[in-house]
Design a protein around this motif. Sequence first.
Motif, PDB file in Angstrom:
ATOM      1  N   ASN A 268      38.310 -48.634   4.568  1.00  0.00           N
ATOM      2  CA  ASN A 268      39.851 -48.906   4.839  1.00  0.00           C
ATOM      3  C   ASN A 268      40.717 -47.759   5.021  1.00  0.00           C
ATOM      4  N   ARG A 305      36.131 -54.666   7.923  1.00  0.00           N
ATOM      5  CA  ARG A 305      36.782 -54.136   6.783  1.00  0.00           C
ATOM      6  C   ARG A 305      37.324 -55.493   6.132  1.00  0.00           C
ATOM      7  N   GLN A 307      39.796 -55.971   2.533  1.00  0.00           N
ATOM      8  CA  GLN A 307      40.781 -55.192   1.436  1.00  0.00           C
ATOM      9  C   GLN A 307      40.222 -55.854   0.191  1.00  0.00           C
TER      10      GLN A 307
END
Length: 388
Positions: A268, A305, A307
Amino acid sequence: MNFNFLSPVSDAVLAHSELLHRQALGRQFKIHSEQNGIPDLDGINIAIIGVSENRNDINYIGTSLDFQDIRKALYSLFPGNWFTQIADLGDILPGDSVEDTYFALKTAVSVLVEKQIIPIIIGGSHDLTYAIYRAYDNIQPMVNIVSVDTNFDLGDSQQPIKNNSYLGKIILDQPFNLFNYATIGYQTFFNPQEEIDLMDKLFFEAYRLGDVSKNINVVEPVMRDANIVGVDLKAIKASEVGLKQSYSPNGLDGKEVCAITRYAGISNKVSSFGIYEYKNSKDDDVTEMLIAQMIWYFIEGVNCRVQDDDFRNETQFQKYNVMVDDEDLIFYKSLKTGRWWIEIPFLPNVNNKLKKHTLLPCMHSDYLDATNGTIPDRWYKAYKKNSF
């Protein structure tokens, strides 16, 4: 922002693209062309830029670079199940001086990163990393760089910058924004002992080729903490690339380097990515296809990706405390991805720029080592750097 220093993608590449399958990448990208100009960057997530600058290569003999064959190989590939919008902005041609090229690259990267667009740089000599690093001067206070390379490229910082000494300039030139530098895949016999000792003295990280090949997963936490990632093509073993590109019989194979670039994409934090030391040849299709696949895997990583580092929400992670030699090591495990972090103690009496960056990516094995009384090496080096 006016990108008038960017040269459009050649008509030959565009004509080749028109013959591709309608789902191929070359038909999906927004492309800077002579006819249509630079594409609108609204909604763009990734931008590809070639930089045909190699005058600071220690072996420079006047050869010029072009990236047509890389683009043809990349354009011919099919995308994965991607959500990212990608633009090819063309090339930065060599300026009147190398410093002019650096300035153009620094400007482009700075604008793209501030727009949260990830630049993919195709180079050119590895010293271009210096210009990319300087692009972050007004963006963030501290920067982590990861280089996939056989060498540390510390060199003699008192001499003019070269592709084998750019790291020395990064360390010594103001403003001092470098927090961590990590080399992946280095080979001891290509590095002077004083450079190996200096890397250790600066508490930088270095992962030997054998260790990376034995366990490619050691790359993941290093990449998770990186902002700038560069791959030097000399790190790839000779049998995987064309004759003009070959450097050493030992090195990363194609599968390993693609896995590494995917890890870079998944991170990230990685906001710029580059591939350097390319040498085009009329008799070489293998190198271009490998570079195209490295870029493909990086983009694939960006699309994967997740989070998972919201440590304010206690329902998102598990916390573990381990006592080792009077140190209370605090580990965090993401419940979403299973990834691990370790806390760097906040040092209130130290005047550094890292006061908000207290969590360091690590592996599950680091936690297991801690439970057996061993302090993780990454934690120790980060703690020491944070103590300066």
